[in-house]
Enzyme design. Structure first.
Site, PDB file in Angstrom:
ATOM      1  N   CYS A  65     -32.727  54.500 -72.622  1.00  0.00           N
ATOM      2  CA  CYS A  65     -33.454  55.901 -72.892  1.00  0.00           C
ATOM      3  C   CYS A  65     -33.545  55.922 -74.317  1.00  0.00           C
ATOM      4  O   CYS A  65     -32.884  56.165 -75.134  1.00  0.00           O
ATOM      5  CB  CYS A  65     -32.658  57.021 -72.279  1.00  0.00           C
ATOM      6  SG  CYS A  65     -33.502  58.646 -72.640  1.00  0.00           S
ATOM      7  N   ARG A  68     -32.838  59.943 -76.386  1.00  0.00           N
ATOM      8  CA  ARG A  68     -31.183  60.271 -75.937  1.00  0.00           C
ATOM      9  C   ARG A  68     -31.044  61.338 -77.481  1.00  0.00           C
ATOM     10  O   ARG A  68     -29.712  61.625 -77.269  1.00  0.00           O
ATOM     11  CB  ARG A  68     -30.310  59.269 -76.228  1.00  0.00           C
ATOM     12  CG  ARG A  68     -30.358  58.367 -75.054  1.00  0.00           C
ATOM     13  CD  ARG A  68     -29.386  57.194 -74.688  1.00  0.00           C
ATOM     14  NE  ARG A  68     -29.680  56.352 -75.834  1.00  0.00           N
ATOM     15  CZ  ARG A  68     -28.985  55.017 -76.101  1.00  0.00           C
ATOM     16  NH1 ARG A  68     -27.838  54.876 -75.652  1.00  0.00           N
ATOM     17  NH2 ARG A  68     -29.491  54.155 -76.767  1.00  0.00           N
ATOM     18  N   TRP A 237     -38.909  65.246 -70.912  1.00  0.00           N
ATOM     19  CA  TRP A 237     -40.289  65.300 -70.917  1.00  0.00           C
ATOM     20  C   TRP A 237     -40.784  63.830 -70.934  1.00  0.00           C
ATOM     21  O   TRP A 237     -40.083  63.060 -71.096  1.00  0.00           O
ATOM     22  CB  TRP A 237     -40.949  66.248 -72.254  1.00  0.00           C
ATOM     23  CG  TRP A 237     -40.117  65.822 -73.170  1.00  0.00           C
ATOM     24  CD1 TRP A 237     -40.353  64.887 -74.173  1.00  0.00           C
ATOM     25  CD2 TRP A 237     -39.193  66.656 -73.806  1.00  0.00           C
ATOM     26  NE1 TRP A 237     -39.689  65.107 -75.295  1.00  0.00           N
ATOM     27  CE2 TRP A 237     -38.803  65.861 -75.040  1.00  0.00           C
ATOM     28  CE3 TRP A 237     -38.312  67.513 -73.199  1.00  0.00           C
ATOM     29  CZ2 TRP A 237     -37.597  66.488 -75.863  1.00  0.00           C
ATOM     30  CZ3 TRP A 237     -37.368  68.156 -74.121  1.00  0.00           C
ATOM     31  CH2 TRP A 237     -36.949  67.473 -75.611  1.00  0.00           C
ATOM     32  N   GLU A 242     -45.852  56.301 -71.356  1.00  0.00           N
ATOM     33  CA  GLU A 242     -45.268  56.084 -69.870  1.00  0.00           C
ATOM     34  C   GLU A 242     -46.559  56.288 -69.153  1.00  0.00           C
ATOM     35  O   GLU A 242     -46.662  55.657 -67.975  1.00  0.00           O
ATOM     36  CB  GLU A 242     -44.182  57.189 -69.532  1.00  0.00           C
ATOM     37  CG  GLU A 242     -43.067  57.055 -70.236  1.00  0.00           C
ATOM     38  CD  GLU A 242     -41.924  57.967 -69.936  1.00  0.00           C
ATOM     39  OE1 GLU A 242     -41.325  57.543 -68.900  1.00  0.00           O
ATOM     40  OE2 GLU A 242     -41.717  58.979 -70.439  1.00  0.00           O
TER      41      GLU A 242
HETATM   42  C1  HEM Z   1     -36.079  64.636 -73.169  1.00  0.00           C
HETATM   43  C2  HEM Z   1     -36.934  63.831 -73.035  1.00  0.00           C
HETATM   44  C3  HEM Z   1     -36.651  62.457 -72.685  1.00  0.00           C
HETATM   45  C4  HEM Z   1     -37.644  61.322 -72.980  1.00  0.00           C
HETATM   46  C5  HEM Z   1     -38.925  61.389 -73.686  1.00  0.00           C
HETATM   47  C6  HEM Z   1     -37.279  59.977 -72.391  1.00  0.00           C
HETATM   48  C7  HEM Z   1     -37.874  58.868 -72.480  1.00  0.00           C
HETATM   49  C8  HEM Z   1     -37.393  57.874 -71.540  1.00  0.00           C
HETATM   50  C9  HEM Z   1     -38.194  56.828 -71.371  1.00  0.00           C
HETATM   51  C10 HEM Z   1     -39.616  56.495 -71.841  1.00  0.00           C
HETATM   52  C11 HEM Z   1     -37.533  55.863 -70.595  1.00  0.00           C
HETATM   53  C12 HEM Z   1     -38.109  54.383 -70.056  1.00  0.00           C
HETATM   54  C13 HEM Z   1     -38.747  54.707 -68.633  1.00  0.00           C
HETATM   55  C14 HEM Z   1     -39.443  53.528 -68.295  1.00  0.00           C
HETATM   56  O1  HEM Z   1     -39.991  52.642 -69.020  1.00  0.00           O
HETATM   57  O2  HEM Z   1     -40.047  53.486 -67.040  1.00  0.00           O
HETATM   58  C15 HEM Z   1     -36.214  56.459 -70.136  1.00  0.00           C
HETATM   59  C16 HEM Z   1     -35.419  55.958 -69.508  1.00  0.00           C
HETATM   60  C17 HEM Z   1     -34.284  56.518 -69.057  1.00  0.00           C
HETATM   61  N1  HEM Z   1     -34.027  57.750 -69.130  1.00  0.00           N
HETATM   62 FE1  HEM Z   1     -34.728  59.010 -70.645  1.00  0.00          FE
HETATM   63  N2  HEM Z   1     -35.918  60.503 -71.742  1.00  0.00           N
HETATM   64  C18 HEM Z   1     -35.713  61.816 -71.802  1.00  0.00           C
HETATM   65  C19 HEM Z   1     -34.794  62.447 -71.039  1.00  0.00           C
HETATM   66  C20 HEM Z   1     -33.830  61.935 -70.352  1.00  0.00           C
HETATM   67  C21 HEM Z   1     -32.869  62.816 -69.616  1.00  0.00           C
HETATM   68  C22 HEM Z   1     -32.561  64.333 -69.778  1.00  0.00           C
HETATM   69  C23 HEM Z   1     -32.012  61.751 -68.769  1.00  0.00           C
HETATM   70  C24 HEM Z   1     -30.893  61.997 -67.930  1.00  0.00           C
HETATM   71  C25 HEM Z   1     -29.936  63.164 -68.105  1.00  0.00           C
HETATM   72  C26 HEM Z   1     -32.631  60.441 -69.112  1.00  0.00           C
HETATM   73  C27 HEM Z   1     -31.913  59.188 -68.582  1.00  0.00           C
HETATM   74  C28 HEM Z   1     -32.755  58.142 -68.549  1.00  0.00           C
HETATM   75  C29 HEM Z   1     -32.286  57.046 -67.961  1.00  0.00           C
HETATM   76  C30 HEM Z   1     -30.976  56.790 -66.931  1.00  0.00           C
HETATM   77  C31 HEM Z   1     -33.237  55.962 -68.218  1.00  0.00           C
HETATM   78  C32 HEM Z   1     -33.216  54.482 -67.612  1.00  0.00           C
HETATM   79  C33 HEM Z   1     -34.191  54.575 -66.290  1.00  0.00           C
HETATM   80  C34 HEM Z   1     -34.041  53.021 -65.488  1.00  0.00           C
HETATM   81  O3  HEM Z   1     -33.288  52.469 -65.699  1.00  0.00           O
HETATM   82  O4  HEM Z   1     -35.079  52.983 -64.530  1.00  0.00           O
HETATM   83  N3  HEM Z   1     -33.630  60.454 -70.001  1.00  0.00           N
HETATM   84  N4  HEM Z   1     -36.359  57.763 -70.978  1.00  0.00           N
HETATM   85  N1  LIG Z   2     -39.429  60.447 -69.814  1.00  0.00           N
HETATM   86  C1  LIG Z   2     -39.021  59.960 -68.555  1.00  0.00           C
HETATM   87  N2  LIG Z   2     -39.109  58.719 -68.174  1.00  0.00           N
HETATM   88  C2  LIG Z   2     -38.249  57.794 -67.281  1.00  0.00           C
HETATM   89  C3  LIG Z   2     -36.922  57.968 -67.479  1.00  0.00           C
HETATM   90  C4  LIG Z   2     -36.364  57.384 -66.390  1.00  0.00           C
HETATM   91  C5  LIG Z   2     -36.828  56.708 -65.599  1.00  0.00           C
HETATM   92  C6  LIG Z   2     -38.349  56.511 -65.505  1.00  0.00           C
HETATM   93  C7  LIG Z   2     -39.211  55.642 -64.317  1.00  0.00           C
HETATM   94  O1  LIG Z   2     -38.434  54.633 -63.957  1.00  0.00           O
HETATM   95  C8  LIG Z   2     -38.938  53.716 -63.124  1.00  0.00           C
HETATM   96  C9  LIG Z   2     -38.201  52.625 -62.818  1.00  0.00           C
HETATM   97  C10 LIG Z   2     -38.195  51.714 -63.772  1.00  0.00           C
HETATM   98  N3  LIG Z   2     -39.559  51.872 -64.422  1.00  0.00           N
HETATM   99  C11 LIG Z   2     -40.223  53.051 -63.928  1.00  0.00           C
HETATM  100  C12 LIG Z   2     -38.940  57.309 -66.445  1.00  0.00           C
HETATM  101  C13 LIG Z   2     -37.821  60.739 -67.856  1.00  0.00           C
HETATM  102  C14 LIG Z   2     -37.565  61.119 -66.683  1.00  0.00           C
HETATM  103  C15 LIG Z   2     -36.606  61.873 -66.217  1.00  0.00           C
HETATM  104  C16 LIG Z   2     -36.150  62.345 -67.397  1.00  0.00           C
HETATM  105  S1  LIG Z   2     -36.790  61.674 -68.718  1.00  0.00           S
END
Ligand code: HEM
Ligand SMILES: N/C(=N/c1cccc(CO[C@@H]2CCNC2)c1)c1cccs1
Length: 362
Positions: A65, A68, A237, A242
């Site tokens: 993420c 964070r 958000w 994405e």
């Molecule tokens: C507040 C704004 C946030 C932004 C801009 C953000 C952005 C992102 C992005 C761009 C990814 C990669 C997603 C992808 O490539 O499909 C990601 C992954 C992730 N985010 Fe964040 N995030 C945010 C908040 C959060 C929150 C609130 C949580 C959980 C409480 C979180 C947990 C995760 C997790 C667990 C992943 C990995 C998902 C996976 O392995 O498929 N994020 N985030």
């Molecule tokens: N901006 C975000 N983006 C993502 C965060 C976590 C996962 C994903 C989508 O994950 C899918 C599975 C692997 N790529 C697409 C998107 C958030 C979603 C919920 C909180 S922040």
């Protein structure tokens, strides 16, 4: 070797006591309480403070993420007493309204009861709470989001019927333990969407693309202190890339780049004209422009990478390791122009954290 519930509970309590500066006596009393509960009932209950801390640290430990920096501001909704589908639907509508906040998106998580002896009291079957349907066509093409094709068929098998447009919002599907799944249509007012327009390319606006405001991941499970929360949907958000570089751009998603290139009168006859790259940048500029126009919070990939670098400095200042998964922390647009690309990360997996479910657990 896998650790026992008691070992994980102990480890989490030590982390909680350290970071929340719990007095020694309070730590000892709480530890005793947990030991007795696990001995008597094979499980224990987190306090509200432990639950909120655990969910926030799970976000802080999510090494893929980029967002964070704001881990401490996660709003935690405790739904651990909820086991019926109707109440879950109502609370998830509340979650979406709270998170949307008329565009000034707030990060939140709703935590339903943990698994008991491997059984999930209430399951959410969606990948994301709000997502578009994908309708497989006889010619093999998909109208809408191809990533949703199988879930769309599943919803139709439950009796749901979409309008048949490329942007139909799928229903919520939840399942009480031992009961068949049920679906609920989201009320309009909890599904904020953004029309994609371009400030000076009317051909892109004419494509009629759109996306939803709030991403809510509903298919990962949350691990805190040895407990498994299989239903704990969380939202942040979007980072614009994405939507603009993956959801609308991937060939196996909405595959919009050829249409964007045509709208821009680009020469698509040869790779070397970099038509795909030019179309990609303009589509991403359109996404950021559209969300700003609509007053919906979004972050560009440059700012998001800078925020992650700031997060890294804060973690270092607290003597915590900076763990990250570089392959996910670099954005899909112009990665080498952003801060995360030129850094290295230790891809350690700590707990609390969020995990994928296996096919069997879905
Ligand atoms: C507040 C704004 C946030 C932004 C801009 C953000 C952005 C992102 C992005 C761009 C990814 C990669 C997603 C992808 O490539 O499909 C990601 C992954 C992730 N985010 Fe964040 N995030 C945010 C908040 C959060 C929150 C609130 C949580 C959980 C409480 C979180 C947990 C995760 C997790 C667990 C992943 C990995 C998902 C996976 O392995 O498929 N994020 N985030
Ligand atoms: N901006 C975000 N983006 C993502 C965060 C976590 C996962 C994903 C989508 O994950 C899918 C599975 C692997 N790529 C697409 C998107 C958030 C979603 C919920 C909180 S922040």
């Amino acid at each position: 070797a896998p650790s026992t519930l008691l070992q994980e509970a102990e480890q989490f309590l030590q982390l909680y006591a350290k970071e929340q500066e719990l007095p020694k006596a309070a730590y000892q009393d709480r530890r005793e309480e947990i030991v007795e509960s696990v001995a008597a009932q094979g499980t224990y209950e987190l306090t509200k403070a432990e639950l909120a801390f655990g969910a926030r640290v799970a976000w802080r430990n999510s090494i893929r993420c980029i967002g964070r920096l704001y881990w401490k501001s996660l709003h935690v909704f405790d739904a651990r007493q909820v086991t019926d589908a109707e109440t879950a639907f109502r609370l998830l509508c509340d979650h979406l309204r709270f998170a949307t906040n008329e565009g000034n998106i707030r990060s939140a998580i709703t935590i339903f009861p943990p698994d008991v002896e491997g059984r999930t009291p209430l399951k959410i079957l969606n990948h994301q709470l709000i997502r578009y349907a994908g309708y497989a066509q006889p010619d093999g093409s998909v109208l809408g989001d191809p990533a949703s094709a199988s879930f769309t068929r599943f919803c139709e098998s439950l009796g749901w019927q979409g309008k048949g447009t490329a942007f139909d919002v799928l229903p919520l599907v939840v399942q009480e333990a031992g009961r068949p799944p049920v679906w609920f249509e989201w009320p309009k007012e909890v599904c904020l969407e953004v029309p994609i327009t371009h400030p000076d390319q009317p051909g892109i606006t004419a494509l009629g693309l759109k996306w939803y405001a709030v991403p809510v991941i509903a298919d990962m499970w949350l691990s805190i202190g040895g407990l498994r929360f299989s239903a704990a949907p969380f939202n942040g958000w979007y980072m614009g890339a994405e939507i603009g570089a993956r959801n609308l751009a991937d060939q196996q998603r909405y595959n919009a780049l050829p249409k964007v290139a045509e709208a821009m009168n680009l020469d698509t006859s040869r790779n070397a004209t970099l038509w795909k790259d030019r179309a990609l940048v303009e589509l991403n500029a359109a996404v950021l422009h559209s969300y700003a126009q609509a007053g919906v919070k979004v972050v560009d990939h440059h700012s998001a990478a800078e925020q992650h670098a700031h997060f890294e400095r804060i973690e270092q200042s607290h003597g915590r390791p900076v763990n990250g998964d570089w392959t996910w922390l670099i954005p899909p647009v112009s990665p080498a122009t952003t801060a995360t690309f030129h850094r290295t990360y230790n891809a350690a997996e700590l707990k609390p954290n969020f995990f994928y479910k296996s096919a069997a657990e879905k």
